[in-house]
Design a protein around this motif. Structure first.
Motif, mmCIF file in Angstrom:
data_model
loop_
_atom_site.group_PDB
_atom_site.id
_atom_site.type_symbol
_atom_site.label_atom_id
_atom_site.label_comp_id
_atom_site.label_asym_id
_atom_site.label_seq_id
_atom_site.Cartn_x
_atom_site.Cartn_y
_atom_site.Cartn_z
ATOM 1 N N PHE A 231 0.829 -1.204 0.000
ATOM 2 C CA PHE A 231 0.000 0.000 0.000
ATOM 3 C C PHE A 231 0.866 1.258 0.000
ATOM 4 O O PHE A 231 0.534 2.245 -0.652
ATOM 5 C CB PHE A 231 -0.936 -0.003 1.211
ATOM 6 C CG PHE A 231 -1.938 -1.119 1.185
ATOM 7 C CD1 PHE A 231 -2.960 -1.134 0.249
ATOM 8 C CD2 PHE A 231 -1.857 -2.159 2.088
ATOM 9 C CE1 PHE A 231 -3.892 -2.171 0.215
ATOM 10 C CE2 PHE A 231 -2.772 -3.200 2.066
ATOM 11 C CZ PHE A 231 -3.793 -3.208 1.125
ATOM 12 N N ASP A 235 0.829 3.942 -2.923
ATOM 13 C CA ASP A 235 0.512 5.284 -2.465
ATOM 14 C C ASP A 235 1.548 6.293 -2.959
ATOM 15 O O ASP A 235 1.202 7.364 -3.466
ATOM 16 C CB ASP A 235 0.454 5.304 -0.937
ATOM 17 C CG ASP A 235 0.235 6.688 -0.382
ATOM 18 O OD1 ASP A 235 -0.852 7.241 -0.593
ATOM 19 O OD2 ASP A 235 1.159 7.225 0.258
ATOM 20 N N THR A 369 -1.711 1.110 6.716
ATOM 21 C CA THR A 369 -1.284 1.653 5.424
ATOM 22 C C THR A 369 -2.382 1.570 4.367
ATOM 23 O O THR A 369 -2.393 2.351 3.418
ATOM 24 C CB THR A 369 -0.032 0.913 4.928
ATOM 25 O OG1 THR A 369 -0.300 -0.503 4.895
ATOM 26 C CG2 THR A 369 1.145 1.170 5.845
ATOM 27 N N PHE A 373 -3.485 4.658 1.889
ATOM 28 C CA PHE A 373 -3.628 4.502 0.444
ATOM 29 C C PHE A 373 -5.019 4.919 -0.029
ATOM 30 O O PHE A 373 -5.164 5.604 -1.041
ATOM 31 C CB PHE A 373 -3.351 3.048 0.056
ATOM 32 C CG PHE A 373 -3.597 2.753 -1.400
ATOM 33 C CD1 PHE A 373 -2.790 3.288 -2.379
ATOM 34 C CD2 PHE A 373 -4.660 1.946 -1.778
ATOM 35 C CE1 PHE A 373 -3.021 3.027 -3.723
ATOM 36 C CE2 PHE A 373 -4.899 1.677 -3.116
ATOM 37 C CZ PHE A 373 -4.074 2.223 -4.090
ATOM 38 N N ASN A 376 -5.332 8.799 0.149
ATOM 39 C CA ASN A 376 -4.485 9.447 -0.849
ATOM 40 C C ASN A 376 -4.960 9.161 -2.273
ATOM 41 O O ASN A 376 -4.678 9.939 -3.186
ATOM 42 C CB ASN A 376 -3.030 9.018 -0.672
ATOM 43 C CG ASN A 376 -2.318 9.878 0.347
ATOM 44 O OD1 ASN A 376 -2.684 11.030 0.571
ATOM 45 N ND2 ASN A 376 -1.286 9.342 0.974
ATOM 46 N N SER A 377 -5.660 8.055 -2.478
ATOM 47 C CA SER A 377 -6.267 7.806 -3.787
ATOM 48 C C SER A 377 -7.316 8.867 -4.092
ATOM 49 O O SER A 377 -7.417 9.380 -5.213
ATOM 50 C CB SER A 377 -6.908 6.413 -3.822
ATOM 51 O OG SER A 377 -5.948 5.401 -3.624
#
Length: 433
Positions: A231, A235, A369, A373, A376-377
């Protein structure tokens, strides 16, 4: 004497608590100093090379240095972050063994990348090819140096990280000064001076850590931590790619000067970015080694980190906004005229990003994590959509406000996710057996 030391017991007396605060402040100060040494070394190299070579040669240097930047990002994701998350606060012998595995993995990554990069560079030929081949051959030492500085910082010894970075800087400066003195105008010798200095610093890291990199156990390290590093890797690629892609689209759909203005604003706010990198490298292992903190304390600490970083961002932003035009022109030349209009939204957007640093650090320290991810996606999509939409409607200023909106929309998600994790009593980041 080893660069690693034992972890301190949790004190219960007021005097003991004051002692912990003093030690934390000292470590934080060393961490900022170390990050400053590292960033200053790379900046100094770029400035000196730019002054010594022509535009074409500096372009070749930039390509080669970009390859190094990507390699370091991958190495930190696979090597350094799992070390900081899962091994902070363990006994010295266990941490030393983990450091041998992590630095060995960094060396293996460097060796694996060196061969194709060197072959590609020789195939391309010319200034760019030679610079690329040089960086390829230097990658093992460069990545091991970076892995050691993070290993010392994660174990609460940023003074040792500063020692190896200071050594790297001194050796590098000596080599580059010698090349300048004899009038070298090719980027390859400067890259050699920089990379060989990093290799010398990596050797010092081995000596201070008192453990050799365990290359043969690379697969053990990678497979043991793939549950979190996959991840982190996705990321890093996603967010960095989204932001860089948004800037490219700004340049393509708007103007190159618009993209340059946004990049220039980031340069003006660079000191705060430096502080943010230092805070992340310090706070994640410190929080991870205190994984049994009560939920209320976790929330208070994370909120405090975010408030501190956000306030620092706004303070520096105010200084930048009040900067006289003469000072701006001195720093950025003709680019300043484009930077000035985008500075206000950039400052406000960065403040949101740094307010979120507290919950981000806590979520990483809890090894969540997948959560990082996922959020942040969302940020990556917003950066591209709002950044491009902004440049189509308002040029560089519109793009800056698009980025601002993206950061502020995502910021509450960090706090909400941290709250849910802490309230749910998320499992400790247990190390793999």
């Amino acid at each position: 004497m080893s660069g690693f030391s034992g972890t301190e017991p949790a004190p219960v007396t007021p005097q003991g608590r004051r002692g912990v605060v003093v030690r934390l402040a000292r470590r934080a100060g060393w961490g900022v100093f170390d990050q400053a040494l590292s960033s200053f070394g790379n900046l100094l190299l770029a400035v000196l090379v730019a002054r010594a070579v022509d535009v074409h040669a500096f372009g070749a240097f930039t390509v080669a240095f970009s390859v190094y930047t990507i390699a370091v990002q991958v190495s930190r994701t696979l090597v350094s972050q799992p070390l900081a998350i899962r091994y902070a606060g363990v006994p010295v012998d266990e941490y030393r063994a983990a450091s041998g595995l992590s630095t060995g993995t960094a060396l293996a990554i460097g060796l694996a990348a060196a061969v194709p990069l060197a072959a590609l560079g020789l195939l391309l030929g010319g200034t760019v090819g030679h610079a690329l081949a040089t960086v390829g051959l230097l990658l093992p030492g460069l990545l091991v140096h970076d892995a050691w500085r993070v290993a010392f910082t994660a174990h609460g010894r940023p003074d040792q990280a500063a020692l190896i970075d200071g050594t790297w800087l001194l050796v590098q400066v000596g080599g580059v000064a010698g090349l300048l003195a004899v009038g070298i105008d090719s980027p390859v010798p400067y890259l050699l001076a920089w990379g060989l200095a990093a290799t010398a610093a990596a050797a010092l890291g081995v000596a201070r850590g008192r453990v050799r990199p365990q290359v043969v156990r690379t697969w053990t390290w990678l497979s043991s931590h793939w549950d979190i590093t996959r991840f982190l890797l996705f990321d890093a690629v996603l967010v960095q790619g989204a932001f860089q892609g948004a800037l490219l689209l700004v340049g393509a759909l708007g103007t190159l000067s618009a993209a340059g203005a946004l990049r220039g604003a980031a340069v003006v706010l660079g000191p705060v970015s430096l502080l943010a990198m230092s805070a992340m490298s310090f706070s994640v292992p410190e929080l991870a080694r205190r994984r049994h903190m009560p939920a209320r304390t976790r929330l208070a600490v994370a909120s405090g980190i975010g408030a501190l970083m956000g306030t620092a961002s706004l303070a520096w932003g105010a200084v930048a906004l009040l900067l006289p035009d003469q000072a701006g022109v001195f720093l950025l030349g003709d680019t300043w005229s484009g930077v000035e209009p985008v500075l206000l939204p950039t400052v406000i957007g960065q403040a949101a990003n740094l307010f979120a640093l507290g919950p981000v650090s806590m979520i990483l320290a809890m090894a969540a994590t997948r959560t990082v991810f996922r959020i942040n996606s969302t940020l990556a999509v917003l950066l591209v959509v709002l950044g491009v939409g902004g440049v189509l409607t308002g040029g560089a200023v519109g793009a800056a406000y698009g980025f601002l909106i993206a950061y502020w929309l995502v910021m509450p998600l960090w706090f909400r996710s941290m709250w849910k994790l802490v309230r749910a009593g998320a499992a400790d980041p247990v190390r793999p057996g």
